[in-house]
Design a protein around this motif. Structure first.
Motif: not given
Length: 301
Positions: A1-19
């Protein structure tokens, strides 16, 4: 599974931004603003400011005072900011980060971007006699943003060097071949060279620039023109050859920063000269100078 991050209607977690920030900062931790450490006989104070720990940004909103009731022990003490991702935050309370007093040299510094939970960021160390703080040493590093951008500039400079080597090789090969085929070899090569240099100029117009150099210097109080309220860099960095940018060095004291703010410094187009709209500084102020040659060839200084 590949999770969309910077895409519409997708979730951007604090851990994503920290990375993302940890990668951009080349895994450097440190202070970006303020967070100076001071003390009196009985407590240590961290001033307001910002700092990064493995891509996670934190803000000291107001003076943070740490006194003996936080666990001072006779002899060695160390104040750290501890992140513990195993704890759960709430809307009302931030629980994953807090000031902590250690009585040991050892630090827990797990990789928060690689599955770790705990990271202790040191602010200072000191001796406690039971009644008085002595021998305080600040430990929080300043985040070396200039070094990060200098590395980017160095990478561009290396690319430019490799391109010049490639171009020289191609030019030599073309010269040898066209000598046999065309009488005006030199004119033909010059024509092709102009085309390639035009392509380079187009790239520069799209945002690529000549490699920058970074130097440490100082705004010397004695070098200000008191009548014109000017500070002239033209002798060393003439505007015909260089674009320069000035910013305060991380070694500035609060007094020097206040003097810079009171000066209200202004620049001008076409000349590397600073003008003080406010009060001319009466003290030397350490600075970092970004120097960008205006020509496509490197200027030896």
């Amino acid at each position: 599974m590949i999770r969309g991050i910077t895409f519409s209607e997708q979730t951007f977690y604090s851990s994503d931004f920290a990375h993302f920030q940890n990668v951009f900062l080349n895994k450097q931790n440190g202070v970006t603003k303020g967070c100076s450490v001071s003390h009196d006989d009985t407590q240590v104070t961290i001033s307001p400011g910002y700092f990064f720990i493995q891509g996670r940004l934190l803000n000291v909103e107001e003076n943070e005072a740490i006194a003996s009731d936080r666990g001072f022990a006779e002899g060695f003490n160390r104040i750290v900011y501890e992140i513990d991702l195993s704890k759960e935050n709430t809307i009302e309370e931030f629980r994953q980060g807090y000031i902590k007093v250690l009585n040991t040299e050892d630090l827990v510094q797990e990789d928060l971007d690689g599955g770790g939970n705990v990271y202790q960021f040191p602010f200072c160390r000191f001796q406690w006699s039971g009644t008085t703080i002595t021998s305080l040493i600040a430990e929080a590093p300043q985040l070396d943003l200039d070094n990060i951008f200098a590395q980017i500039a160095a990478n561009y400079s290396e690319f430019e060097k490799e391109f010049e080597q490639w171009f020289t090789g191609q030019n030599n090969n073309l010269t040898e071949w066209f000598t046999q085929e065309i009488e005006n070899t030199a004119g033909y090569i010059d024509q092709k060279k102009d085309i390639i240099e035009g392509m380079i100029a187009d790239l520069q117009g799209q945002g690529f620039e000549n490699a920058a150099q970074y130097e440490e210097g100082a705004l010397l109080a004695a070098n200000w023109n008191q009548t014109e309220k000017n500070y002239n860099f033209e002798t060393e960095y003439p505007a015909a050859l260089y674009d320069i940018e000035i910013q305060p060095n991380y070694t500035c004291t609060e007094e020097q920063i206040e003097a810079l703010g009171a000066a209200m410094l202004l620049g001008r187009i076409g000349a590397n000269i600073l003008t003080a709209k406010g009060d001319i500084p009466t003290m030397d102020i350490p600075i970092i100078i970004k120097i960008v040659p205006k020509t496509t060839n490197t200027i030896e200084r």
